[in-house]
Design a protein around this motif. Structure first.
Motif, PDB file in Angstrom:
ATOM      1  N   ALA A 150      -0.593  25.985 125.956  1.00 40.84           N
ATOM      2  CA  ALA A 150      -1.162  24.694 125.044  1.00 40.84           C
ATOM      3  C   ALA A 150      -1.049  25.008 123.463  1.00 40.84           C
ATOM      4  CB  ALA A 150      -2.726  24.352 125.673  1.00 40.84           C
ATOM      5  N   VAL A 151      -0.157  24.112 122.757  1.00 46.31           N
ATOM      6  CA  VAL A 151      -0.427  24.211 121.278  1.00 46.31           C
ATOM      7  C   VAL A 151      -1.438  23.409 120.690  1.00 46.31           C
ATOM      8  CG1 VAL A 151       1.048  23.355 119.126  1.00 46.31           C
ATOM      9  CG2 VAL A 151       2.127  24.786 121.327  1.00 46.31           C
ATOM     10  N   THR A 152      -2.390  23.952 120.027  1.00 40.65           N
ATOM     11  CA  THR A 152      -3.485  23.268 119.317  1.00 40.65           C
ATOM     12  C   THR A 152      -3.185  23.244 118.003  1.00 40.65           C
ATOM     13  OG1 THR A 152      -4.974  24.069 121.108  1.00 40.65           O
ATOM     14  CG2 THR A 152      -6.231  23.274 119.081  1.00 40.65           C
ATOM     15  N   ASP A 153      -3.313  21.993 117.186  1.00 39.33           N
ATOM     16  CA  ASP A 153      -3.280  21.850 115.859  1.00 39.33           C
ATOM     17  C   ASP A 153      -4.510  22.542 115.094  1.00 39.33           C
ATOM     18  OD1 ASP A 153      -2.925  21.740 113.415  1.00 39.33           O
ATOM     19  OD2 ASP A 153      -2.669  19.613 113.317  1.00 39.33           O
ATOM     20  N   LEU A 154      -4.543  23.810 114.936  1.00 38.50           N
ATOM     21  CA  LEU A 154      -5.812  24.369 114.705  1.00 38.50           C
ATOM     22  C   LEU A 154      -6.419  23.945 113.452  1.00 38.50           C
ATOM     23  CD1 LEU A 154      -4.527  28.087 115.539  1.00 38.50           C
ATOM     24  CD2 LEU A 154      -6.569  27.131 116.484  1.00 38.50           C
ATOM     25  N   THR A 166     -10.238  22.471 113.708  1.00 37.51           N
ATOM     26  CA  THR A 166     -11.214  23.148 112.679  1.00 37.51           C
ATOM     27  C   THR A 166     -11.796  22.022 111.724  1.00 37.51           C
ATOM     28  OG1 THR A 166      -9.820  25.196 112.682  1.00 37.51           O
ATOM     29  CG2 THR A 166     -11.645  25.147 111.134  1.00 37.51           C
ATOM     30  N   TYR A 167     -10.897  21.172 111.221  1.00 36.43           N
ATOM     31  CA  TYR A 167     -11.681  20.121 110.366  1.00 36.43           C
ATOM     32  C   TYR A 167     -12.472  19.528 111.198  1.00 36.43           C
ATOM     33  CZ  TYR A 167     -11.359  16.476 106.781  1.00 36.43           C
ATOM     34  OH  TYR A 167     -11.605  15.710 105.698  1.00 36.43           O
ATOM     35  N   ASP A 168     -12.266  18.993 112.294  1.00 35.35           N
ATOM     36  CA  ASP A 168     -12.941  18.263 113.274  1.00 35.35           C
ATOM     37  C   ASP A 168     -14.310  18.786 113.792  1.00 35.35           C
ATOM     38  OD1 ASP A 168     -11.198  16.405 112.807  1.00 35.35           O
ATOM     39  OD2 ASP A 168     -10.476  16.587 115.003  1.00 35.35           O
ATOM     40  N   HIS A 169     -14.398  20.257 113.805  1.00 35.60           N
ATOM     41  CA  HIS A 169     -15.628  21.060 114.113  1.00 35.60           C
ATOM     42  C   HIS A 169     -16.779  20.680 113.123  1.00 35.60           C
ATOM     43  CE1 HIS A 169     -14.078  23.668 116.890  1.00 35.60           C
ATOM     44  NE2 HIS A 169     -13.407  24.546 115.993  1.00 35.60           N
ATOM     45  N   ASN A 170     -16.528  20.243 111.879  1.00 36.68           N
ATOM     46  CA  ASN A 170     -17.570  20.198 110.684  1.00 36.68           C
ATOM     47  C   ASN A 170     -18.206  18.891 110.973  1.00 36.68           C
ATOM     48  OD1 ASN A 170     -16.489  22.494 109.656  1.00 36.68           O
ATOM     49  ND2 ASN A 170     -15.093  21.458 108.585  1.00 36.68           N
ATOM     50  N   PHE A 171     -17.644  17.974 111.885  1.00 35.45           N
ATOM     51  CA  PHE A 171     -18.381  16.650 112.017  1.00 35.45           C
ATOM     52  C   PHE A 171     -19.065  16.338 113.509  1.00 35.45           C
ATOM     53  CE2 PHE A 171     -17.211  15.911 107.929  1.00 35.45           C
ATOM     54  CZ  PHE A 171     -15.777  16.300 107.491  1.00 35.45           C
ATOM     55  N   ARG A 172     -18.806  17.304 114.312  1.00 40.24           N
ATOM     56  CA  ARG A 172     -19.626  17.038 115.438  1.00 40.24           C
ATOM     57  C   ARG A 172     -19.853  18.395 116.237  1.00 40.24           C
ATOM     58  NH1 ARG A 172     -15.506  17.984 118.986  1.00 40.24           N
ATOM     59  NH2 ARG A 172     -13.390  17.764 118.233  1.00 40.24           N
ATOM     60  N   LEU A 173     -20.906  18.435 117.193  1.00 38.09           N
ATOM     61  CA  LEU A 173     -21.128  19.602 117.570  1.00 38.09           C
ATOM     62  C   LEU A 173     -20.203  19.823 118.806  1.00 38.09           C
ATOM     63  CD1 LEU A 173     -23.272  21.603 118.029  1.00 38.09           C
ATOM     64  CD2 LEU A 173     -24.177  20.266 120.230  1.00 38.09           C
ATOM     65  N   TRP A 219      -8.797  30.123 118.200  1.00 39.94           N
ATOM     66  CA  TRP A 219      -8.044  31.368 117.411  1.00 39.94           C
ATOM     67  C   TRP A 219      -7.851  32.452 118.329  1.00 39.94           C
ATOM     68  CZ3 TRP A 219      -4.295  31.976 114.130  1.00 39.94           C
ATOM     69  CH2 TRP A 219      -3.980  33.076 113.628  1.00 39.94           C
ATOM     70  N   GLN A 220      -8.572  33.027 118.968  1.00 44.35           N
ATOM     71  CA  GLN A 220      -8.679  34.131 120.167  1.00 44.35           C
ATOM     72  C   GLN A 220      -7.461  33.732 121.177  1.00 44.35           C
ATOM     73  OE1 GLN A 220     -11.621  35.141 122.495  1.00 44.35           O
ATOM     74  NE2 GLN A 220     -10.753  37.207 123.047  1.00 44.35           N
ATOM     75  N   ARG A 221      -7.633  32.417 121.406  1.00 47.29           N
ATOM     76  CA  ARG A 221      -6.638  32.110 122.501  1.00 47.29           C
ATOM     77  C   ARG A 221      -5.141  32.097 121.780  1.00 47.29           C
ATOM     78  NH1 ARG A 221      -7.356  26.125 125.183  1.00 47.29           N
ATOM     79  NH2 ARG A 221      -6.378  25.539 123.353  1.00 47.29           N
ATOM     80  N   TRP A 222      -5.021  31.590 120.492  1.00 46.46           N
ATOM     81  CA  TRP A 222      -3.672  31.707 120.012  1.00 46.46           C
ATOM     82  C   TRP A 222      -3.084  33.345 119.855  1.00 46.46           C
ATOM     83  CZ3 TRP A 222      -0.714  33.916 116.107  1.00 46.46           C
ATOM     84  CH2 TRP A 222       0.510  33.105 115.916  1.00 46.46           C
ATOM     85  N   CYS A 223      -4.174  34.212 119.428  1.00 45.99           N
ATOM     86  CA  CYS A 223      -3.884  35.507 119.163  1.00 45.99           C
ATOM     87  C   CYS A 223      -3.428  36.194 120.628  1.00 45.99           C
ATOM     88  CB  CYS A 223      -5.179  36.299 118.874  1.00 45.99           C
ATOM     89  SG  CYS A 223      -5.529  35.847 117.122  1.00 45.99           S
ATOM     90  N   VAL A 224      -4.126  35.633 121.692  1.00 43.90           N
ATOM     91  CA  VAL A 224      -3.670  36.178 123.120  1.00 43.90           C
ATOM     92  C   VAL A 224      -2.474  35.713 123.339  1.00 43.90           C
ATOM     93  CG1 VAL A 224      -4.152  36.073 125.446  1.00 43.90           C
ATOM     94  CG2 VAL A 224      -6.055  36.741 123.833  1.00 43.90           C
ATOM     95  N   ASP A 225      -2.154  34.474 123.035  1.00 46.16           N
ATOM     96  CA  ASP A 225      -0.779  33.918 123.473  1.00 46.16           C
ATOM     97  C   ASP A 225       0.291  34.513 122.679  1.00 46.16           C
ATOM     98  OD1 ASP A 225      -1.372  31.830 125.303  1.00 46.16           O
ATOM     99  OD2 ASP A 225      -1.823  30.433 123.779  1.00 46.16           O
ATOM    100  N   ALA A 226       0.088  34.821 121.358  1.00 41.29           N
ATOM    101  CA  ALA A 226       0.995  35.669 120.589  1.00 41.29           C
ATOM    102  C   ALA A 226       1.383  36.980 121.240  1.00 41.29           C
ATOM    103  CB  ALA A 226       0.644  35.752 119.094  1.00 41.29           C
ATOM    104  N   LEU A 227       0.381  37.833 121.488  1.00 37.65           N
ATOM    105  CA  LEU A 227       0.674  39.092 122.125  1.00 37.65           C
ATOM    106  C   LEU A 227       1.352  38.999 123.397  1.00 37.65           C
ATOM    107  CD1 LEU A 227      -2.450  41.294 121.548  1.00 37.65           C
ATOM    108  CD2 LEU A 227      -0.585  40.893 120.153  1.00 37.65           C
ATOM    109  N   LYS A 228       1.017  37.744 124.347  1.00 34.24           N
ATOM    110  CA  LYS A 228       2.115  37.543 125.525  1.00 34.24           C
ATOM    111  C   LYS A 228       3.039  37.473 125.183  1.00 34.24           C
ATOM    112  CE  LYS A 228       1.541  34.580 129.393  1.00 34.24           C
ATOM    113  NZ  LYS A 228       0.779  33.392 130.033  1.00 34.24           N
ATOM    114  N   GLU A 229       3.379  36.469 124.043  1.00 32.53           N
ATOM    115  CA  GLU A 229       4.774  36.007 123.796  1.00 32.53           C
ATOM    116  C   GLU A 229       5.499  36.968 123.117  1.00 32.53           C
ATOM    117  OE1 GLU A 229       5.795  32.902 124.196  1.00 32.53           O
ATOM    118  OE2 GLU A 229       7.773  32.695 123.414  1.00 32.53           O
ATOM    119  N   GLY A 230       4.870  37.889 122.490  1.00 35.77           N
ATOM    120  CA  GLY A 230       5.738  38.792 121.484  1.00 35.77           C
ATOM    121  C   GLY A 230       5.875  40.113 122.177  1.00 35.77           C
ATOM    122  N   LEU A 231       4.819  40.564 123.046  1.00 38.35           N
ATOM    123  CA  LEU A 231       5.247  42.042 123.451  1.00 38.35           C
ATOM    124  C   LEU A 231       5.611  42.057 124.959  1.00 38.35           C
ATOM    125  CD1 LEU A 231       1.802  43.398 121.611  1.00 38.35           C
ATOM    126  CD2 LEU A 231       4.060  43.525 121.139  1.00 38.35           C
TER     127      LEU A 231
END
Lengths: 433, 433
Positions: B2-6, B10-17, B204-216
């Motif tokens: 899943a690609v998320t526009d981080l 993140t911007y949206d976090h600031n305005f709702r729980l 962000w952790q999910r992106w990092c895990v995806d990055a290691l999976k993809e790259g390594l």
């Protein structure tokens, strides 16, 4: 500001037809300014525009699928100026002037569509030609270049996974933002986006423009892209281009008329725009010849858009002003040929305080993906692709330029122009972008 | 993937729980493995866990809003294991073993919820404590840390515009991918994600895990995060942690029992998991003392998870194996304390061919935003935050560690432990993350 997930959008491009040309305003502002004058004074001229790929090592016909190219060109021909766009052109002020575009011109635009094209494959390259009234063929230049460049980017990215695209765009954003942070160190910088024709893609250009707006504040004065200017409430930037002297030169009936052609079109321009937009391009047939023969009234113009290398070209013009008793600090130089962060910094520091200057940042703003591709595959480095007027009323058109490697036209005509204008100050240099 | 526009998220976090803890599986795998044994053998033990911020210069209570913190903690208490999650825990194999979790444990998890918390502000810091049955308080460690760390990130990013966030994430992605490209140069690398507790945020952790999976590829063997392991079809990685010897030591009734506590829990572990998952942590009360008094059977275990500095700690264990006639090449060292690209490369090259090794990459994988913030504002550098067991059945718990700066516990108890275990091999070093 609209945030687009570029990786996802790019990935999706590969699976459906996403039009490259979304609007007839997705062009450079100078095309509209020139068009109004062409229609007013030269509506009977026929002009042929042709695609020229100076980076012959990239065999475009082997990279870009012909059916896709035709689909994009056909789509562009189906696009019309929308009501909203025409209202904006009529109601917006440009360079502080209201009604830059006359009501009858706006009415004429409402009926405008891009004319037919002629496409064939020759020796691994595309021959793409637009023949017809100058008032119509001129409008193909920017969309044709944008289509070819974006189709090439898409082809290079076609087999990339979503993740590779995500990293690619992250790196490209990082690279551009690092440039923005360096530009911030130049307090009196004046810069605009000139990157439509060579852009990586429309969405990427939009991101780049947003980046300059965000990062440089009012040091970023606007964009040559009319659609982006409208959408982002930026100034539309531009005046005129080489096609004016090139057509005038092609139509010149004698050697004397040829020698005078570059000044004749500037007189027309000055009259047509009532003394606004007074920026001249000196290099169509060589800057040295242009300045040597230039009439005195040209020293009263706002300034010049010199060729490169920027420091030499700028110094030459400053000397010319000084010889005519004009204070360069009251004049403007617009540097826009192949600029990038390093040459912008160098040029800024060299001329700072001596002359007003601004930068038009093109290919290296909107298409710098060098070193960004995690798979290291080729195909994203920009190429030197132009779409030039090649004949007017059946007579061949020529551009000499200060760099002979950038000359276009039939060899015998190029030789004649060189004889008439001379080749003083012409220096061969590799054409990068 | 899943690609998320981080940036947008993140911007949206600031305005709702937006809940930080989305699932009770959003925890480290070793918590579940330890929990099963705790419930089986120590269901009567009460244990208190407490938040400890070793980076005292960061005054968390001035950064994180108390109401927001309570809202996130309360939300975490409302989360239950879902049916899908329990089916996966029961049906998946872990480390090649089917039914790692017994049916009665799974049934018990279905009723599980996080217990009450006690939160107060003291001198600019939060005192956050979890009291009650060990079987429940232990499960707060990871969500509590993840909540505090992510609330701190969100607070730092609260006033950033969308564009600054876009650049921030582009740079962080670029930085991580550059690390991935360096890791690719290590052909026999074995690495996993251990970054849940100190992560910048869940997405962000999910992106990092995806990055290691993809790259390594298969050099990336999995993640300690059970939810990400399930969602991305990765191996869940982990065995046990310091809380086991710390609770055993706290409950020890004599000095002799205290000295034996670290080995007693490993015997329990070995029996409980039928000789699987045989990785020992040697440093709860100092590695030198642990190895000196260790029983011979421990040399048959798969390996150790040493403290840092990695090369010294690894050499010490290799010597210990060699003294017992064990070939280190048949044993495993898991390096996971404060590792980053440089120390991973160094450690890999140092031990390559002499011992099997793998890396657990934590904070510097999932929370390295140093130099990425275009506004240069503080608040995104990781801090040394832990959630440790501080008492068991009312008796104070202690951790000495090989680095006295990381010791936790009442000063008089720390002194007693130091007397009993000795302080050979303890070297003070700054605690970075």
């Amino acid at each position: 500001m609209a945030v687009t997930d570029l990786a996802t959008r790019t990935y999706d491009h590969n699976f459906r037809l996403d039009p490259i040309v979304r609007s007839l305003l997705d062009t450079d502002f100078y095309k509209l300014l020139m068009l109004q004058m062409i229609r007013h004074i030269h509506s009977d001229v026929k002009a042929t525009f042709s695609l020229i790929n100076r980076t012959t090592s990239v065999r475009l016909a082997e990279v870009i699928d012909e059916a896709e190219l035709r689909a994009q060109l056909d789509h562009a021909r189906s696009v019309r100026f929308s009501k909203k766009e025409l209202i904006w052109l009529a109601g917006n002020s440009f360079y502080g002037k209201q009604q830059m575009f006359a009501p009858d011109f706006i009415a004429w635009l409402a009926e405008f569509r891009l004319p037919a094209y002629d496409l064939r494959k020759v020796d691994g390259q595309y021959e793409l030609r637009f023949e017809g009234p100058w008032t119509h063929t001129t409008m193909w230049e920017i969309p044709a270049l944008a289509i070819i460049n974006e189709l090439r980017s898409r082809a290079a990215m076609r087999d990339r996974g979503k993740f590779a695209l995500d990293v690619l765009y992250a790196r490209a954003k990082t690279k551009l933002w690092d440039k923005v942070e360096r530009l911030r160190e130049l307090p009196d910088l004046v810069i605009s986006d000139f990157g439509t024709r060579r852009r990586h893609g429309f969405l990427w250009q939009r991101w780049c423009v947003d980046a300059l707006k965000e990062g440089l504040g009012n040091r970023f004065i606007g964009t040559s892209n009319v659609l982006l200017a409208m959408d982002a409430d930026l100034e539309a930037i531009g005046t005129n281009a080489h096609e004016l002297p090139m057509v005038a030169a092609a139509l010149a009936k004698s050697d004397d008329a040829l020698l005078n052609a570059p000044y004749q079109v500037l007189e027309e321009w000055q009259a047509h725009y009532n003394g606004n937009l007074l920026i001249a391009l000196p290099d169509a047939f060589g800057t040295t010849a242009f300045l040597k023969n230039a009439p005195d009234w040209l020293a009263n113009w706002t300034g010049f858009r010199p060729d490169s290398p920027p420091i030499e070209a700028g110094e030459q013009i400053i000397r010319w002003w000084q010889e005519r008793g004009v204070d360069p600090a009251k004049r403007l130089l617009i540097f826009s040929d192949g600029m990038d962060i390093g040459t912008i910094e160098q040029t800024y520091r060299h001329f700072h305080g001596r002359v007003r200057m601004s930068f038009g940042w093109g290919t290296n703003l909107t298409n710098d993906f060098r070193g960004c591709d995690p798979d290291g595959v080729a195909g994203l480095e920009p190429i030197s692709l132009v779409c030039k007027v090649t004949s007017a009323n059946g007579r061949p058109a020529v551009k000499l330029s200060d760099n002979p490697s950038k000359a276009t036209g039939l060899p015998e005509e190029v030789a004649r122009y060189r004889r008439i204008f001379g080749t003083a100050g012409h220096v061969a240099a590799p054409v990068l972008v």
